[in-house]
Design a protein around this motif. Sequence first.
Motif, PDB file in Angstrom:
ATOM      1  N   GLU A   7      81.416  21.785  83.736  1.00 24.99           N
ATOM      2  CA  GLU A   7      81.978  22.861  84.845  1.00 24.99           C
ATOM      3  C   GLU A   7      80.543  23.828  84.641  1.00 24.99           C
TER       4      GLU A   7
ATOM      5  N   ARG B 179      94.814  17.013  91.002  1.00 29.79           N
ATOM      6  CA  ARG B 179      94.944  17.208  92.155  1.00 29.79           C
ATOM      7  C   ARG B 179      95.384  15.832  93.022  1.00 29.79           C
TER       8      ARG B 179
ATOM      9  N   ARG C 297      91.008  24.020  92.683  1.00 31.39           N
ATOM     10  CA  ARG C 297      90.722  23.667  93.794  1.00 31.39           C
ATOM     11  C   ARG C 297      89.635  22.534  93.548  1.00 31.39           C
ATOM     12  N   THR C 298      88.653  22.282  92.531  1.00 31.02           N
ATOM     13  CA  THR C 298      87.949  21.154  92.474  1.00 31.02           C
ATOM     14  C   THR C 298      88.112  20.200  91.677  1.00 31.02           C
ATOM     15  N   ASN C 299      88.941  20.241  91.074  1.00 32.55           N
ATOM     16  CA  ASN C 299      90.187  19.501  89.921  1.00 32.55           C
ATOM     17  C   ASN C 299      90.641  17.538  91.499  1.00 32.55           C
ATOM     18  N   LEU C 300      89.628  17.799  91.450  1.00 29.36           N
ATOM     19  CA  LEU C 300      90.251  16.702  92.503  1.00 29.36           C
ATOM     20  C   LEU C 300      91.606  15.581  91.914  1.00 29.36           C
TER      21      LEU C 300
ATOM     22  N   THR D  70      89.911  30.189  94.287  1.00 31.66           N
ATOM     23  CA  THR D  70      89.581  29.115  92.815  1.00 31.66           C
ATOM     24  C   THR D  70      90.290  28.325  92.583  1.00 31.66           C
TER      25      THR D  70
END
Length: 182
Positions: free
Chosen positions: A50, A154, A148-151, A171
């Motif tokens: 990041e 998830r 949210r961006t940690n696919l 976020t």
Amino acid sequence: MSGLPSFPPQPGPAPVTPAVVQALGFRLRHATDEDLPRLRDLYADTRAEEVAAVPWPAMAKRSFLDQQFELQHRHYLAHYADAAFLAIEEGGRLQGRYYLQRRPGADLIVDISLVAACRGRGVGRALIEASQREAAAAGRGMTLQVVRTNLAARRLYERLGFRLAADDGGTHLRMDWAAPRA
């Protein structure tokens, strides 16, 4: 690390490390104040990708990450003081953390993090599955927040049965897991 609040006393003996986690070469223990420098490095490692895109000098990036770690540590202790603050070790070296708050209705995974070299080896999955079995046996579900961006995270949580429960546009997303009905 002076200035940081101490971990609360952890009740009872060392935590039981699930057999599958042991088979992967890892063990759990209570986190201690002596772990704070390594936990700070772990935090920086989890955010390395990041901050890589930020056009700051390396020292400024590290200073920012150290400040963010301190804020997060203080937040966790203030809001989840009764959680189990666990260190994940491999070969005697801290490689991650697993903070779990057991509570009525649904246990909360406050944080689960591993250094990059240990990700994708099944440790996180094994810990969460063991926690799910424990929660189910007690009639509880589980909940967590995921960036949210940690696919990758998830997808793992979805494979473990967690479903999107709340999306406020920020976020993080809240995901919940319900124990299978008997």
